[in-house]
Design an enzyme around this catalytic site. Sequence first.
Site, PDB file in Angstrom:
ATOM      1  N   TYR A 150      -0.337  -5.821   6.275  1.00  0.00           N
ATOM      2  CA  TYR A 150       0.587  -6.096   7.419  1.00  0.00           C
ATOM      3  C   TYR A 150       0.230  -6.608   8.501  1.00  0.00           C
ATOM      4  O   TYR A 150       0.973  -6.503   9.663  1.00  0.00           O
ATOM      5  CB  TYR A 150       1.407  -4.851   7.110  1.00  0.00           C
ATOM      6  CG  TYR A 150       2.151  -4.666   6.009  1.00  0.00           C
ATOM      7  CD1 TYR A 150       2.005  -5.164   4.825  1.00  0.00           C
ATOM      8  CD2 TYR A 150       3.354  -3.836   5.870  1.00  0.00           C
ATOM      9  CE1 TYR A 150       2.804  -5.142   3.463  1.00  0.00           C
ATOM     10  CE2 TYR A 150       4.156  -3.461   4.655  1.00  0.00           C
ATOM     11  CZ  TYR A 150       3.697  -4.253   3.533  1.00  0.00           C
ATOM     12  OH  TYR A 150       4.671  -4.119   2.310  1.00  0.00           O
ATOM     13  N   LYS A 207      -7.853   1.685  -3.928  1.00  0.00           N
ATOM     14  CA  LYS A 207      -8.099   0.727  -5.056  1.00  0.00           C
ATOM     15  C   LYS A 207      -9.619   0.412  -4.679  1.00  0.00           C
ATOM     16  O   LYS A 207     -10.220  -0.646  -4.792  1.00  0.00           O
ATOM     17  CB  LYS A 207      -7.462  -0.500  -5.120  1.00  0.00           C
ATOM     18  CG  LYS A 207      -7.325  -1.364  -6.344  1.00  0.00           C
ATOM     19  CD  LYS A 207      -7.305  -0.775  -7.739  1.00  0.00           C
ATOM     20  CE  LYS A 207      -7.170  -1.698  -8.750  1.00  0.00           C
ATOM     21  NZ  LYS A 207      -7.112  -1.008  -9.662  1.00  0.00           N
ATOM     22  N   ASP A 255      -2.965   2.378  -8.932  1.00  0.00           N
ATOM     23  CA  ASP A 255      -2.288   2.066 -10.208  1.00  0.00           C
ATOM     24  C   ASP A 255      -2.211   3.385 -10.905  1.00  0.00           C
ATOM     25  O   ASP A 255      -0.934   3.697 -11.553  1.00  0.00           O
ATOM     26  CB  ASP A 255      -2.879   0.792 -10.943  1.00  0.00           C
ATOM     27  CG  ASP A 255      -4.534   1.239 -11.026  1.00  0.00           C
ATOM     28  OD1 ASP A 255      -4.896   1.832 -10.003  1.00  0.00           O
ATOM     29  OD2 ASP A 255      -4.956   0.251 -11.838  1.00  0.00           O
ATOM     30  N   ASP A 294       3.763   1.670   1.490  1.00  0.00           N
ATOM     31  CA  ASP A 294       4.946   0.955   1.515  1.00  0.00           C
ATOM     32  C   ASP A 294       5.528   1.223   0.207  1.00  0.00           C
ATOM     33  O   ASP A 294       6.673   1.445  -0.290  1.00  0.00           O
ATOM     34  CB  ASP A 294       4.804  -0.345   2.076  1.00  0.00           C
ATOM     35  CG  ASP A 294       6.398  -1.124   2.336  1.00  0.00           C
ATOM     36  OD1 ASP A 294       7.425  -0.220   2.234  1.00  0.00           O
ATOM     37  OD2 ASP A 294       6.298  -2.211   2.270  1.00  0.00           O
TER      38      ASP A 294
END
Length: 340
Positions: free
Chosen positions: A124, A172, A205, A229
């Site tokens: 972002y 991740k 995930d 987010d």
Amino acid sequence: MAHRITLIPGDGIGPELIEATRRVLEGTGVAFDWDIVDAGAGVMDKYGTPLPDAVLNSIRANGVALKGPITTPVGTGFRSVNVAIRKELDLYANLRPARSMEGIPVCHPDVDIVVVRENTEGLYAGIEHDVIPDQAAESIRIITRHGTERIVRFAFEYARANNRRLVTAVHKANILKATDGLFLKVAREVAQDYPDIEFNDRIVDNMSMQLVQRPQEYDVLACPNLFGDILSDLCSGLVGGLGVVPGANFGRDLAVFEPVHGSAPKYAGQDKANPTATILSGVLMLRHLGEKAAADRVEGAVRAVIAAGARVTYDLKPRRDDPSAVGTQEMADAIVEAMG
């Protein structure tokens, strides 16, 4: 002495939600001096920008702002005003608490999760460009030690101040070994400074799956920007949707409070929108201002009105076509009355 607060009505359903929230906050007896400034698509013609300098200057001067939702064009047009405010004022920490409420049917009872989202870097940050126009585009993801350390430390400090038991770093790092690898490494280092708070980490995930299956196992989530987010919306879904989840943005000396949801322009001016998320954002603001008793009164009243189920907006009814649903302002009236 009255609290001097920057008030940004926003656009779409924003002005009516802010009006409802203002009346509820004033119903506590706490004194406010509202400094009203406008931002969003509606001011483009007048100022040539959706974020006039007067808005940022007001927040800098007052230190605290309450903001309605603002429309962000999809795919084209100006960048998000929300993102711009966070970057310009270095509001690096985004706080989104998701807590179950009686009267809202959900899959899991007793969910109480706080998402702490890094607000100024990651994807972002907006460092992107066309590689081949209309064929390929590139976006650069920035993760820094400084940005990671302060957001993870914010999560631990929040946990300590609010008697929370666990901070989970979401990442991740198994695939994004440089960026998320750094995020995880720094999170583990910061965790050593807080031996009184449990720490663990989850791959994003897997985190998504576990939140759907057993959200009660989680408490405070410390997340990079994009993951925070997404997961905050997932957590909102666990407790009834975006219409009931508040939000806050914190920097070193400044704070902006706003609902998580968007501006829903198709409902603008219809007095239909659920004011809960905006009012609960006002509760977060009251706590930030040191007005704990008033904050507890408002939150208790919101919960009582929703639990009763009579004077609530259509989205909080068992059926959305329920003719007994009330409008935005009448729900606010019910909350004021419930405060006694």
